[in-house]
Design an enzyme around this catalytic site. Sequence first.
Site, PDB file in Angstrom:
ATOM      1  CG  ASN A   9      -1.759   1.217   1.377  1.00 52.09           C
ATOM      2  OD1 ASN A   9      -1.924   1.980   0.424  1.00 52.09           O
ATOM      3  ND2 ASN A   9      -2.316   1.421   2.563  1.00 52.09           N
ATOM      4  CE  LYS A  11       0.112   3.373   4.958  1.00 50.51           C
ATOM      5  NZ  LYS A  11      -0.082   3.495   6.374  1.00 50.51           N
ATOM      6  CG  HIS A  97      -6.003   1.995   5.340  1.00 48.29           C
ATOM      7  ND1 HIS A  97      -5.527   2.868   6.282  1.00 48.29           N
ATOM      8  CD2 HIS A  97      -5.007   1.113   5.102  1.00 48.29           C
ATOM      9  CE1 HIS A  97      -4.283   2.523   6.595  1.00 48.29           C
ATOM     10  NE2 HIS A  97      -3.942   1.459   5.897  1.00 48.29           N
ATOM     11  CD  GLU A  99      -3.051   5.435   6.880  1.00 49.78           C
ATOM     12  OE1 GLU A  99      -3.091   5.450   5.639  1.00 49.78           O
ATOM     13  OE2 GLU A  99      -2.109   4.934   7.531  1.00 49.78           O
ATOM     14  CD  GLU A 146      -3.949  -2.528   7.613  1.00 50.41           C
ATOM     15  OE1 GLU A 146      -2.883  -2.839   7.102  1.00 50.41           O
ATOM     16  OE2 GLU A 146      -4.515  -1.434   7.409  1.00 50.41           O
ATOM     17  N   GLY A 152       2.211   1.996  10.729  1.00 53.31           N
ATOM     18  CA  GLY A 152       3.234   3.030  10.556  1.00 53.31           C
ATOM     19  C   GLY A 152       4.041   3.319  11.815  1.00 53.31           C
ATOM     20  CB  SER A 183       4.956  -2.175  11.930  1.00 50.32           C
ATOM     21  OG  SER A 183       4.559  -0.835  12.208  1.00 50.32           O
TER      22      SER A 183
HETATM   23  C1  PEP Z   1      -0.922  -0.002   5.921  1.00 51.72           C
HETATM   24  O1  PEP Z   1      -0.587   0.663   4.956  1.00 51.72           O
HETATM   25  O2  PEP Z   1      -2.066  -0.408   6.050  1.00 51.72           O
HETATM   26  C2  PEP Z   1       0.072  -0.309   6.946  1.00 51.72           C
HETATM   27  C3  PEP Z   1      -0.188  -1.264   7.797  1.00 51.72           C
HETATM   28  O3  PEP Z   1       1.228   0.454   6.975  1.00 51.72           O
HETATM   29  P1  PEP Z   1       2.619   0.060   7.673  1.00 51.72           P
HETATM   30  O4  PEP Z   1       3.031  -1.272   7.095  1.00 51.72           O
HETATM   31  O5  PEP Z   1       3.546   1.150   7.293  1.00 51.72           O
HETATM   32  O6  PEP Z   1       2.397  -0.052   9.139  1.00 51.72           O
END
Ligand code: PEP
Length: 221
Positions: A9, A11, A97, A99, A146, A152, A183
Amino acid sequence: MKPLVIAGNWKSNKTTADALRWLQDFKNHIGSFPSYITVVLCVPFTLLYTVKEKIRVYSLPIVLGAQNVSPFPDGAETGEESARMVRDLADWVIIGHSERRKNFGETDEVLAKKVEQAKGAGLQIIYCVPDDHTRIPYGVDVAAYEPVWAIGSGEADTSANANMVIAAIKAASQVKQVLYGGSVTAANVASFVGEPSIDGVLPGGASLDPEKFADLITNAR
Ligand code: PEP
């Protein structure tokens, strides 16, 4: 071997020039990997066409995903991309997501409409949930657990806990495949995909660097 999905992803990152460099470097680093692994690359709308073309030209073993879709069909919705428009370029889409839930106020009701639109257009959906209590709309085949604190942050959940939550998500829904996101790196991916209930991963930060993403795929085998 169970089927695995690795969904990168990007983003809200990368210009066209950045994406072209990434694709060239990724081509040079990715070796062959077994067919039980599906690699999805979820890029911003602005890059879908360019990345789609390069995947074809370089014969890259990856499929393309978007990161969002409109809850409405084609029509007077300024600034939105309908599911039919997304399906024109991508095979997959991320919906829900954290975010988007947090920064764009997307509610379960809006997300259910997005799922309906995406499903109707023939998109494969990755539906993100922060825990095993969040409702997953009917029609979702692939979900991603998640935990918000792990996204992140550089602090991943333990693979044992992720496995437990994912088993609970499967028991409470009709979803067949559930990924872990938060992560994930080349260093910890094997611990997650080695768990019996985890069907893949959704790395954000680790997908931005083509070498790290190629290493992550290699280590997931
Ligand atoms: C994500 O983009 O959903 C994500 C989990 O990001 P990261 O791997 O950077 O934590």
